[in-house]
Design a protein around this motif. Structure first.
Motif, PDB file in Angstrom:
ATOM      1  N   ASP A   1      -0.394   0.707   6.003  1.00  0.00           N
ATOM      2  CA  ASP A   1      -0.201   0.791   4.550  1.00  0.00           C
ATOM      3  C   ASP A   1      -1.551   0.720   3.850  1.00  0.00           C
ATOM      4  O   ASP A   1      -2.415  -0.064   4.228  1.00  0.00           O
ATOM      5  N   LYS A   2      -1.681   1.549   2.861  1.00  0.00           N
ATOM      6  CA  LYS A   2      -2.936   1.514   2.116  1.00  0.00           C
ATOM      7  C   LYS A   2      -2.948   0.249   1.254  1.00  0.00           C
ATOM      8  O   LYS A   2      -1.976  -0.047   0.566  1.00  0.00           O
ATOM      9  N   ALA A   3      -4.049  -0.466   1.340  1.00  0.00           N
ATOM     10  CA  ALA A   3      -4.113  -1.711   0.585  1.00  0.00           C
ATOM     11  C   ALA A   3      -4.219  -1.415  -0.906  1.00  0.00           C
ATOM     12  O   ALA A   3      -4.900  -0.473  -1.322  1.00  0.00           O
ATOM     13  N   LEU A   4      -3.532  -2.221  -1.673  1.00  0.00           N
ATOM     14  CA  LEU A   4      -3.598  -2.056  -3.121  1.00  0.00           C
ATOM     15  C   LEU A   4      -4.950  -2.540  -3.624  1.00  0.00           C
ATOM     16  O   LEU A   4      -5.538  -3.449  -3.043  1.00  0.00           O
ATOM     17  N   PRO A   5      -5.472  -1.953  -4.698  1.00  0.00           N
ATOM     18  CA  PRO A   5      -6.722  -2.466  -5.252  1.00  0.00           C
ATOM     19  C   PRO A   5      -6.483  -3.825  -5.898  1.00  0.00           C
ATOM     20  O   PRO A   5      -5.408  -4.096  -6.422  1.00  0.00           O
ATOM     21  N   ALA A   6      -7.495  -4.670  -5.838  1.00  0.00           N
ATOM     22  CA  ALA A   6      -7.351  -5.985  -6.459  1.00  0.00           C
ATOM     23  C   ALA A   6      -7.208  -5.806  -7.968  1.00  0.00           C
ATOM     24  O   ALA A   6      -7.944  -5.028  -8.574  1.00  0.00           O
ATOM     25  N   PRO A   7      -6.250  -6.497  -8.573  1.00  0.00           N
ATOM     26  CA  PRO A   7      -6.007  -6.302 -10.002  1.00  0.00           C
ATOM     27  C   PRO A   7      -7.038  -7.023 -10.856  1.00  0.00           C
ATOM     28  O   PRO A   7      -6.711  -7.958 -11.583  1.00  0.00           O
ATOM     29  N   VAL A   8      -8.282  -6.605 -10.736  1.00  0.00           N
ATOM     30  CA  VAL A   8      -9.345  -7.241 -11.514  1.00  0.00           C
ATOM     31  C   VAL A   8      -9.382  -6.602 -12.896  1.00  0.00           C
ATOM     32  O   VAL A   8      -9.424  -5.372 -13.012  1.00  0.00           O
ATOM     33  N   GLU A   9      -9.343  -7.457 -13.912  1.00  0.00           N
ATOM     34  CA  GLU A   9      -9.346  -6.901 -15.269  1.00  0.00           C
ATOM     35  C   GLU A   9     -10.770  -6.796 -15.762  1.00  0.00           C
ATOM     36  O   GLU A   9     -11.476  -7.789 -15.902  1.00  0.00           O
TER      37      GLU A   9
ATOM     38  N   LYS B   1      -0.772  -4.557   2.391  1.00  0.00           N
ATOM     39  CA  LYS B   1      -0.977  -3.984   1.055  1.00  0.00           C
ATOM     40  C   LYS B   1      -1.808  -4.897   0.164  1.00  0.00           C
ATOM     41  O   LYS B   1      -2.593  -4.436  -0.648  1.00  0.00           O
TER      42      LYS B   1
ATOM     43  N   PHE C   1      -6.574  -8.749  -2.284  1.00  0.00           N
ATOM     44  CA  PHE C   1      -6.587  -9.870  -3.228  1.00  0.00           C
ATOM     45  C   PHE C   1      -5.752 -11.050  -2.772  1.00  0.00           C
ATOM     46  O   PHE C   1      -5.607 -12.019  -3.515  1.00  0.00           O
TER      47      PHE C   1
END
Lengths: 143, 499
Positions: B349-357, A52, A56
């Motif tokens: 599992d689908k990877a979460l998007p990177a939490p780039v602000e 998941k 990042f």
């Protein structure tokens, strides 16, 4: 089981390279001994989230007995396991409320909790911070 | 089915010509009747002093009839002049039912009874053989194979290796190996007298099984002529059961496929036994279905019943007498069932998007400021929320009787009267489309009123109709709001009496 599927770093050089070579992802290193039960649990948790967070963060495992080079510097021998976070060759600290901001050395059983911590550290790291505050306070950690 | 038996019984009683057969038939009928009343499983297990019983053949209801049944089978299988198709189609006119047809009817009932008895006796064997070799029943799940193994090795567990070649005749090599390994850990013994019981029970089971196979072969033989395709799909026993339940091949061909699983459902209480499957009829017990996991049983039954109907139509048209098309349908079914059995594809599992602000794209500007101003708290409201120190505030009662403090709204922030300017930004607005819509609505109402009420006037006065004055709704609406706002601020509150 989780420890079988995650990449292991077998020498200190490998550990250094893993931290150095990652450009835009958080490097999460688990120091510990796979034979200890708490470590097994955390390995399982790490394996379950590794897919998941791959955008990042990247997870590596280091066995304390095979790679003892960091034991003294990071005081790793005290706990059954600990998680440390690095971003662009910089050690990321996180205020969990436990008094030890250097590493995560308490049990976490919830996947989302760990993902939240990793995300928070990543956000802070992107902004150039060295210390972030954990989304949840673990000072009253009763497990 | 019970009605059939009664009919048959009555039929038979009236027949005086065949006394010998009559007794045999009635014996069979009695057997089936008694089985309907009470499950043979229960009756045998509830038998008093079951441990004292020496001869288990007495417990079996079918056993005494075995020899007669065999004779019958031989007799009927030699009768080639009787066309089975005619037999089955003759069901519609109940009058001329031949002996053979009745026999086939009975066989259908009998197979279930025999199956029941086999399970009962195998459980009996298991209960006793457990003392000697408890693992065997979990190693060999097939009851017949289990009995065969026991009959072969008897108590001679130590010298099991001598039987290896014989075991391999009916078991796979690895199974034999497992048994041999497991036997080595056993060291129990059963007294010979007790063991004789197991052996006699075992012979009985094998005997029953043999009979069952003979019956099914007999049926298969007969059915291969009339319904070759259906019987290649579900096997002879199920085919005959279904055929007899529907009446004839013709009727089976015209039955909707959704009705097939419901054929032969014994009682509604069977719902409690199996959780997913409601319909435990003939089709449920056929070999194709029986060993499937319960999750896919329903869909498998649906697939198979569809193909059964197709095969029945093929059989009816006699286009494939050697069951070739049935074989094709069967392979289709197997492919489909294999697909059902295959585990679902695993998706990672689908990877979460990177939490780039990212910084927000909206920066400001005149329109954005105006928009923000519209939702701001007005000066009046701000003043109302403040209170003068040491003075009692003015209040008004609203329409619900609630007291509302006015704060410093009268004076404004500076404490001087009439300081607050009402900004037009915060007042209510209507969008252009809304204004248009209201205008249209008013227009329509006016036109309607002309036609409705002033019809007489129109007729009588002719063309001297005066148009009603049009008022601009926009100005009226907005004007009203601004007026009210102004009134509100100017309103003189009823002062509380100071003490």
């Amino acid at each position: 089981m989780g420890s079988v599927f995650l990449p292991h770093l077998n020498t200190a050089w490998h550990v250094d390279q893993a931290i150095l070579s990652e450009d835009d992802r958080l490097v999460i290193i688990r120091f510990g001994r796979e034979e200890e039960s708490q470590c097994m649990i955390i390995d399982e948790l790490l394996f379950s989230i590794s897919e998941k967070i791959k955008n990042f963060g990247v997870i590596y495992l280091v066995n304390l007995d095979k790679v003892p080079d960091f034991n003294q510097m990071y005081e790793l021998d005290e706990d059954p396991f600990c998680l440390m976070f690095f971003y662009r060759n910089k050690h990321m600290m996180c205020d969990f409320g436990t008094g030890n901001n250097n590493k995560l050395n308490f049990m976490i059983y919830d996947k989302q909790e760990l993902i939240d911590i990793i995300e928070t550290i990543y956000r802070g790291a992107r902004k150039g911070k060295g210390l972030v505050i954990s989304p949840k306070d673990y000072s009253r950690n009763i497990y | 089915m019970a009605n059939y038996e009664n009919d048959l019984l009555q039929d038979l009683e009236s027949d005086d010509e065949i006394i010998q057969q009559d007794s045999f038939q009635s014996k069979l009928n009695d057997l089936i009747q008694s089985n309907l009343l009470s499950d043979s499983f229960q009756t045998i297990l509830n038998y008093p002093d079951i441990e004292q019983v020496e001869d288990f053949t007495k417990l079996s209801k079918v056993y005494p009839l075995i020899n007669e049944l065999r004779e019958k089978i031989i007799q009927f299988s030699n009768d080639e002049e009787i066309d089975y198709l005619n037999l089955l189609s003759s069901l519609e006119n109940d009058l001329d039912q031949s002996e053979e047809y009745k026999f086939i009817l009975l066989i259908n009932e009998l197979t279930t009874i025999i199956n029941n008895e086999i399970t009962v006796f195998v459980t009996l064997i298991k209960m006793q053989y457990k003392l000697l070799f408890p693992e065997l029943e979990s190693l060999i799940l097939n009851p017949i194979d289990y009995v065969k193994v026991i009959m072969l090795i008897k108590q001679d567990l130590k010298n099991i290796k001598n039987y290896e070649t014989e075991l391999k005749l009916f078991l796979s090599g690895d199974k034999v190996l497992i048994i041999i390994m497991a036997v080595l850990q056993q060291s129990n013994n059963i007294p010979q007298q007790e063991f004789n019981k197991i052996l006699s029970c075992g012979t009985l089971v094998l005997e029953l099984n043999k009979l069952l196979q003979q019956l099914s072969n007999f049926l298969a033989d007969k059915l291969s002529k009339i319904a070759p395709n259906v019987s290649t799909i579900v096997g002879p026993i199920t085919t005959s059961q279904i055929l007899i339940a529907t009446g004839s091949l013709k009727q089976l061909a015209s039955t909707p496929s959704c009705n097939i699983p419901a054929l032969g459902v014994r009682d509604l209480s069977s719902t409690t036994k199996t959780k997913n499957i409601r319909q435990t009829g003939y089709l449920y017990h056929c070999d194709l279905i029986k060993y499937l996991p319960p999750e896919i049983m329903r869909s498998a039954m649906r697939i198979i019943s569809g193909k059964i109907i197709l095969a029945a139509r093929i059989d009816l048209s006699k286009s494939s007498p050697d069951g070739e098309l049935g074989q094709k349908l069967l392979s289709e079914i197997q492919v489909k069932i294999d697909k059902l059995l295959a585990p679902p594809e695993q998706t990672p599992d689908k990877a979460l998007p990177a939490p780039v602000e990212q910084k927000s794209k909206k920066r400001g500007g005149r329109r954005f400021r105006k928009m923000k101003e519209r939702f701001q708290m007005s000066d009046l409201r701000k003043a109302q929320n403040k209170m003068e120190f040491g003075k009692e505030e003015d209040t008004i009662m609203d329409s619900f009787g609630k007291e509302i403090g006015l704060g410093m709204s009268k004076y404004g922030n500076n404490g001087k009267l009439g300081q607050i300017q009402i900004s037009s930004n915060t007042s209510a607005r209507m969008s252009k489309s809304m204004i248009n819509r209201l205008q249209q609505q008013q227009q329509q109402q006016k036109e309607k009123s002309i036609f409705d009420t002033d019809l007489d006037e129109l007729i009588f006065s002719g063309t001297n109709e005066e148009k009603p004055k049009e008022t601009k709704p926009t100005s009226k609406w907005l004007g009203g709001i601004t007026k009210r706002k102004l009134n509100e601020s100017d309103e003189v509150p009823n002062k509380k009496v100071k003490l």
